[in-house]
Motif scaffolding. Structure first.
Motif, mmCIF file in Angstrom:
data_model
loop_
_atom_site.group_PDB
_atom_site.id
_atom_site.type_symbol
_atom_site.label_atom_id
_atom_site.label_comp_id
_atom_site.label_asym_id
_atom_site.label_seq_id
_atom_site.Cartn_x
_atom_site.Cartn_y
_atom_site.Cartn_z
ATOM 1 N N ILE A 10 10.672 8.151 -25.912
ATOM 2 C CA ILE A 10 11.675 9.206 -26.007
ATOM 3 C C ILE A 10 12.206 9.632 -24.628
ATOM 4 O O ILE A 10 13.370 10.019 -24.495
ATOM 5 C CB ILE A 10 11.104 10.450 -26.760
ATOM 6 C CG1 ILE A 10 12.175 11.504 -27.035
ATOM 7 C CG2 ILE A 10 9.967 11.111 -25.995
ATOM 8 C CD1 ILE A 10 13.054 11.205 -28.194
ATOM 9 N N GLY A 11 11.344 9.558 -23.593
ATOM 10 C CA GLY A 11 11.702 10.185 -22.319
ATOM 11 C C GLY A 11 12.066 9.211 -21.219
ATOM 12 O O GLY A 11 11.668 8.036 -21.245
ATOM 13 N N ASP A 12 12.796 9.714 -20.237
ATOM 14 C CA ASP A 12 13.140 8.928 -19.054
ATOM 15 C C ASP A 12 11.874 8.364 -18.415
ATOM 16 O O ASP A 12 10.817 8.999 -18.429
ATOM 17 C CB ASP A 12 13.859 9.818 -18.031
ATOM 18 C CG ASP A 12 15.323 10.014 -18.393
ATOM 19 O OD1 ASP A 12 15.791 9.378 -19.360
ATOM 20 O OD2 ASP A 12 15.992 10.805 -17.705
ATOM 21 N N GLY A 13 12.002 7.187 -17.814
ATOM 22 C CA GLY A 13 10.863 6.566 -17.147
ATOM 23 C C GLY A 13 9.811 6.101 -18.142
ATOM 24 O O GLY A 13 8.632 5.975 -17.801
ATOM 25 N N ASP A 14 10.221 5.855 -19.401
ATOM 26 C CA ASP A 14 9.293 5.393 -20.441
ATOM 27 C C ASP A 14 8.122 6.350 -20.622
ATOM 28 O O ASP A 14 6.949 5.950 -20.613
ATOM 29 C CB ASP A 14 8.785 3.966 -20.139
ATOM 30 C CG ASP A 14 9.914 2.957 -20.213
ATOM 31 O OD1 ASP A 14 10.829 3.153 -21.040
ATOM 32 O OD2 ASP A 14 9.889 1.982 -19.433
#
Ligand code: AMP
Ligand code: GLY
Length: 415
Positions: free
Chosen positions: A207-211
């Motif tokens: 879901i988030g930036d940078g995995d």
């Protein structure tokens, strides 16, 4: 001139919107149930899509395939893209899939299947320092735990096997060694004997930036993937896809449909993590717009068991898709929020907006509200990944709904 083919697409997400758009270049398309953002959506019983209604049915998601929709349509004389329940076991049972890999000599992670806790715990001790636990059955993309913690692995085993986590889907599990390396999704179309490549993409599952954060169905994707050109795809056709079609045929399974091969590019070479029996979502939203050719005719040939000398090609450009997700996704998406800015987004040069979790509401400006976790996939195309990415994000900048979740780093690794 021959009449335009009539094609039905079964499903309601961004993948089905992309399929319908590209099929619509050469065919008349209806989508069922579709959604209010997909032109041609009609709510009708998929079982009723006989040859009197349409010339071809393309089934988007895995659940109706596992449930035998393709078998029932074929029994009524319909041409279908999508395997019968027998072939859909590739996605519906990971243990069965792994047996097929071993028989066919397809490179994959070392593994074993279990229904009892004690032997499963024992197998953990034979693995390295990365443990992977999977439900055997379908778990809406959430049944896989990858962990360095033996304790979390053991807790997961107990939770799955007890039925507490995923019901019957988890009462049988596959445990495997953790592999490392970049991932790649490779697509193919099979007519039961032969297969043709249908492109490659990389998706972003967290879901988030940078995995970071929990796994999702996919928050964005891009195609082509640097270092993963035609040579690598050909090698994967030779070492994985074609042996799979042959192994299925040897089991008496006439697999006519898409094969989605999920791979990890390990230091020892590509290894297959899994197959899905359908196109990827959101991979379809970057691969299909790059397809050059008559998709309806190609899919009809596969459904007829007649790919013959068919070849496929994709444009030299790039495509990037960015998913706009509802707040609370993937755990508990907030639904019913008004969406605006779609027309401005779609007006950006080289951009298409594919609608997924949307519903109609005549009382809000724009007439659409959120109705699912992944609401939209905004695809930009251009001569290279950088341009495609810039266009996609410019378009996303026009889309507004409360609490919208968007990753800001989609395709950065593709530049
Ligand atoms: P699957 O549903 O089998 O594709 O698994 C979902 C995700 O879990 C994959 O996309 C990988 O990121 C991860 N995964 C699955 N199997 C392995 C493995 N053997 N080693 C490392 N990661 C894995
Ligand atoms: N994007 C991964 C999937 O469709 O399962």
């Amino acid at each position: 001139m021959a009449e335009r083919m009539r094609v039905a697409v079964v499903g309601s997400g961004g993948r089905e919107h992309a399929l319908a758009t590209v099929l619509g270049r050469t065919a008349d398309v209806l989508v069922t149930p579709g959604n209010p953002g997909i032109p041609g959506s009609v709510v009708t019983d998929p079982e009723s899509l006989g040859p009197d209604v349409v010339d071809l049915v393309v089934v988007g998601p895995e659940a109706p395939l596992v449930d035998g929709l393709a078998d029932r349509l074929r029994a009524g004389g319909q041409r279908v893209v999508g395997p019968g329940a027998d072939g859909a076991r590739l996605e519906g049972s990971k243990a069965w899939m792994k047996e097929l890999f071993v028989d066919a000599g397809i490179p994959t992670a070392r593994h074993q299947a279990f229904t009892d806790v004690e032997p499963a715990l024992g197998f953990l001790d034979t693995l390295g320092d990365l443990f992977v636990i999977k439900t055997d059955g379908l778990a809406a993309g959430k049944g896989v735990v990858v962990t360095e913690s033996r304790r979390e692995a053991a807790d997961t085993i107990r939770e799955y096997l007890s039925g507490a986590a995923f019901g019957d889907a988890g009462r049988r599990i596959v445990i495997e060694e953790g592999l490392t390396g970049p991932e790649l999704s490779v697509f193919a179309l099979s007519d039961g004997r032969r297969a043709v490549p249908m492109g490659a993409a990389r998706d972003h599952k967290r879901i988030g930036d940078g995995d970071t954060g929990p796994n999702t169905g996919g928050m964005g994707a891009f195609s082509p993937v640097p270092g993963c050109g035609d040579d690598l795809v050909e090698a994967i056709m030779d070492t994985a896809i074609e042996p799979t079609v042959a192994a299925l045929a040897a089991r008496g399974i006439d697999y006519r449909g898409f094969l989605f091969c999920g791979l990890m590019l390990t230091p020892e070479g590509p290894k297959v993590l899994e197959y899905n029996v359908r196109f990827g979502d959101p991979e379809a939203q970057v691969v299909l717009p790059r397809f050059t050719g008559d998709l309806a005719a190609l899919l009809a040939a596969a459904a007829d068991g007649n790919l013959g000398g068919a070849t496929t090609s994709f444009d030299d450009g790039a495509a990037v898709t960015v998913v706009c997700a509802a707040p609370g996704y993937p755990t508990a998406p907030v639904l019913g929020t008004p969406i605006t800015g779609l027309a401005d987004a779609a007006a950006v040069d080289g951009v298409q907006v594919f609608c997924a979790g949307v519903a109609a509401d005549p009382d809000v400006p724009g007439g659409l509200v959120t109705a699912g976790g992944r609401v939209l996939a905004v695809t930009g195309q251009g001569p290279d990944v950088a341009t495609a990415r810039r266009r996609a994000y410019e378009a996303v900048g026009h889309v507004v709904f409360d609490g919208m979740q968007v990753r800001t780093d989609i395709a950065l690794s593709g530049l």
